[in-house]
Design a protein around this motif. Structure first.
Motif, short mmCIF file in Angstrom:
data_model
loop_
_atom_site.label_atom_id
_atom_site.label_comp_id
_atom_site.label_asym_id
_atom_site.label_seq_id
_atom_site.Cartn_x
_atom_site.Cartn_y
_atom_site.Cartn_z
N VAL A 191 -1.96 9.54 -6.08
CA VAL A 191 -1.19 8.79 -5.10
C VAL A 191 -0.83 7.43 -5.69
CG1 VAL A 191 -2.27 9.95 -3.15
CG2 VAL A 191 -3.25 7.82 -4.00
N SER A 192 0.17 6.79 -5.13
CA SER A 192 0.58 5.47 -5.62
C SER A 192 1.05 4.62 -4.46
CB SER A 192 1.69 5.61 -6.67
OG SER A 192 2.84 6.23 -6.11
N GLY A 193 1.03 3.32 -4.68
CA GLY A 193 1.45 2.39 -3.66
C GLY A 193 0.37 1.37 -3.38
N THR A 194 0.62 0.52 -2.41
CA THR A 194 -0.36 -0.46 -1.95
C THR A 194 -0.79 -0.07 -0.55
OG1 THR A 194 0.66 -2.21 -3.28
CG2 THR A 194 -0.80 -2.90 -1.49
N PHE A 195 -2.10 -0.02 -0.35
CA PHE A 195 -2.66 0.52 0.88
C PHE A 195 -3.40 -0.59 1.63
CE2 PHE A 195 -2.07 3.88 -2.15
CZ PHE A 195 -1.51 4.91 -1.40
N ASP A 196 -2.81 -0.99 2.73
CA ASP A 196 -3.33 -2.12 3.51
C ASP A 196 -4.79 -1.89 3.92
OD1 ASP A 196 -2.87 -4.57 5.32
OD2 ASP A 196 -3.53 -3.04 6.75
N GLU A 197 -5.62 -2.92 3.71
CA GLU A 197 -7.05 -2.80 3.99
C GLU A 197 -7.33 -2.51 5.46
OE1 GLU A 197 -10.64 -5.38 2.52
OE2 GLU A 197 -9.77 -6.34 4.28
N THR A 198 -6.68 -3.23 6.35
CA THR A 198 -6.91 -3.02 7.78
C THR A 198 -6.53 -1.60 8.20
OG1 THR A 198 -6.52 -5.37 8.23
CG2 THR A 198 -6.34 -3.85 10.09
#
Length: 490
Positions: A191-198
């Motif tokens: 998978v790729s991308g930025t995954f918001d912590e909340t």
């Protein structure tokens, strides 16, 4: 009245032990950094109280007075645990138990700072003292036997290092061969991308509920090293997040929910008795691993998870459920045990098992541990360790004095392989439920056949009763070979 008096005393002791566990949870999640020295004294004081209670002469008198034949199976099982624990407590010197509690409480913080600085030398003197005290403890408990076996007894009663070495020896050749064949194949994309912590933490709560975690008796917090703590009516878990890797949070959560579900699923009538918690760390690990891997990484469940992850985060860099299943299960080189795929995970454990046995036996000195780790890792995995945090400092266990704990991870995988075979035979339609995000058929079967019984039976017997056959490494190997040969077209 001896049995009633004994149970009253034991329940009070177990309640204090739960308080001690809560101090450990707090230290990992919320305790201010400056409180480390005071917390060490608090833990040591409580450890001394617990040791005095566990060696109280009245326990010996009560145990001698009680007629086992007058009790039901539950009462007899409680006495079996208490007699074993009392005998071990009598052999463990109070001053040594207190010194270990104080030292390991401090050592945890020293390890964390050394790990952050990638500096094993900063931790080595403290670890050497921990090893010295654990050798002393092992010798006291062994009474002339193998000190490592005596330490192992705390985590997997009835197991021996020699027996585990034979089981692990049967695992290694086929795991190494399968790993080698897979790493010659092209690897699927991740998978790729930025995954918001909340968003990750919100999804972690949802996944925890899917796997049956009861939030009225638990909570999720963040920690550097995810863990589960407590039993009965207060069972807490932790997880961690990585903005570039949502699997770290999701599968850490599922893993810890497996531990927590075991504790929450135990017959409430066993609360604050020796039966009111998981019977061994190997059986405990069987629950976390079957939740995480055989259920959580199955093709059916990952198909549902793919849609959930897309809904929560948008584009995740893989096109469809099949590609997502491959991404979840891809086999990659890596240094970190807790991030390893289920195929290579056991190789990480076997390394630790061999090194800690050598430390306790005196065949390996702490001064030589980092080099021994790095040499063994390169031999097993084919590439080098470049920083201490990737190698000898990555795990908290030895700082806590948990020698004998590591092999229960692989033993738990072996148990999980046996349970998965029995589960699939019992519920042939399981995949249709998992494809809808419904894990309840699996978690209910595990609760009814294993979890509810807590410490009623010895570990191996617990697995045998649930599966109908004695534990063996063969079901795990067959599962891994079948799954990964299909994934990589071998």
């Amino acid at each position: 009245m001896s049995y009633d008096d004994l149970l009253t005393f034991v329940r009070e002791t177990e309640a204090l032990a739960q308080v001690s566990g809560r101090l450990g949870w707090d230290q990992e999640t919320m305790m201010p950094r400056g409180a480390a020295d005071q917390r060490a004294e608090e833990v040591a004081a409580l450890s001394r109280v617990l040791h005095k209670r566990r060696t109280d002469p009245r326990l010996g008198d009560w145990l001698a007075d009680i007629d086992d034949a007058a009790l039901d199976a539950t009462g007899q099982a409680i006495l079996r645990h208490l007699r074993r624990d009392y005998a071990r407590a009598q052999r463990r010197p109070e001053d040594l138990a207190t010194a270990l509690a104080r030292l390991t409480s401090r050592a945890q913080g020293i390890w964390a700072e050394a790990r952050a600085a990638d500096d094993f030398a900063a931790f080595a003197p403290t670890l050497a003292e921990v090893v010295r005290l654990k050798r002393e403890e092992g010798a006291a408990l062994a009474g002339g036997g193998d000190p490592y076996d005596a330490l192992l007894e705390d985590y997997e009663p009835g197991a021996t290092g020699a027996e585990l070495d034979a089981m692990f020896g049967a695992l290694r050749p086929r795991l190494v061969a399968l790993r080698a064949a897979i790493l010659e194949k092209p690897q699927p994309a991740g998978v790729s991308g930025t995954f918001d912590e909340t968003t990750q933490l919100t999804m972690a709560r949802k996944i925890a509920e899917v796997f049956g975690y009861d939030f009225t008796r638990g909570r999720i917090d963040k920690a550097v090293h995810p863990f589960s703590s407590g039993s009965g009516a207060d069972v807490r878990i932790t997880t961690r997040t990585d903005p570039n890797d949502p699997f770290n949070c999701l599968y850490s959560t599922i893993h810890e929910v497996g531990h927590a579900a075991y504790e929450q699923g135990i017959n409430p009538g066993y609360a604050l008795t020796p039966l009111g918690q998981g019977v061994s760390m190997g059986v405990h690990e069987s629950q976390s691993r079957i939740y995480e891997n055989q259920i959580g990484r199955s093709r059916a469940f990952t198909g549902w998870l793919f849609e959930e992850l897309k809904s929560a985060h948008g584009d995740i860099g893989v096109a469809d459920p099949d590609a997502f299943y491959a991404a979840v299960n891809r086999v990659q080189n890596g240094h970190i045990r807790t991030e390893a795929d289920e195929l290579q995970y056991n190789l990480h454990v076997l390394l630790r098992f061999d090194l800690e046995r050598a430390l306790i036996s005196g065949d390996l000195d702490v001064a030589d541990l980092e080099a021994a780790w790095n040499d063994r890792f390169e031999t097993d995995f084919g590439f080098a360790v470049t920083t201490a945090s990737q190698g000898v400092l990555q795990d908290v266990h030895w700082s806590l004095g948990l020698f004998g704990y590591f092999p229960t991870y692989t033993l738990g995988n072996v148990y999980a392989g046996c349970l998965h075979t029995a589960l699939r035979n019992a519920i042939p339609t399981l995949d249709s439920a998992l494809a809808k995000g419904d894990a309840s058929p699996a978690t209910t079967w595990l609760r009814e056949n294993l979890q509810q019984h807590g410490g009623l039976r010895p570990p191996s017997e617990t697995i045998t009763e649930a599966c109908g056959t004695a534990p063996s490494e063969e079901p795990l190997l067959s599962y891994l070979e079948g799954k990964f040969k299909a994934l990589y077209d071998l």
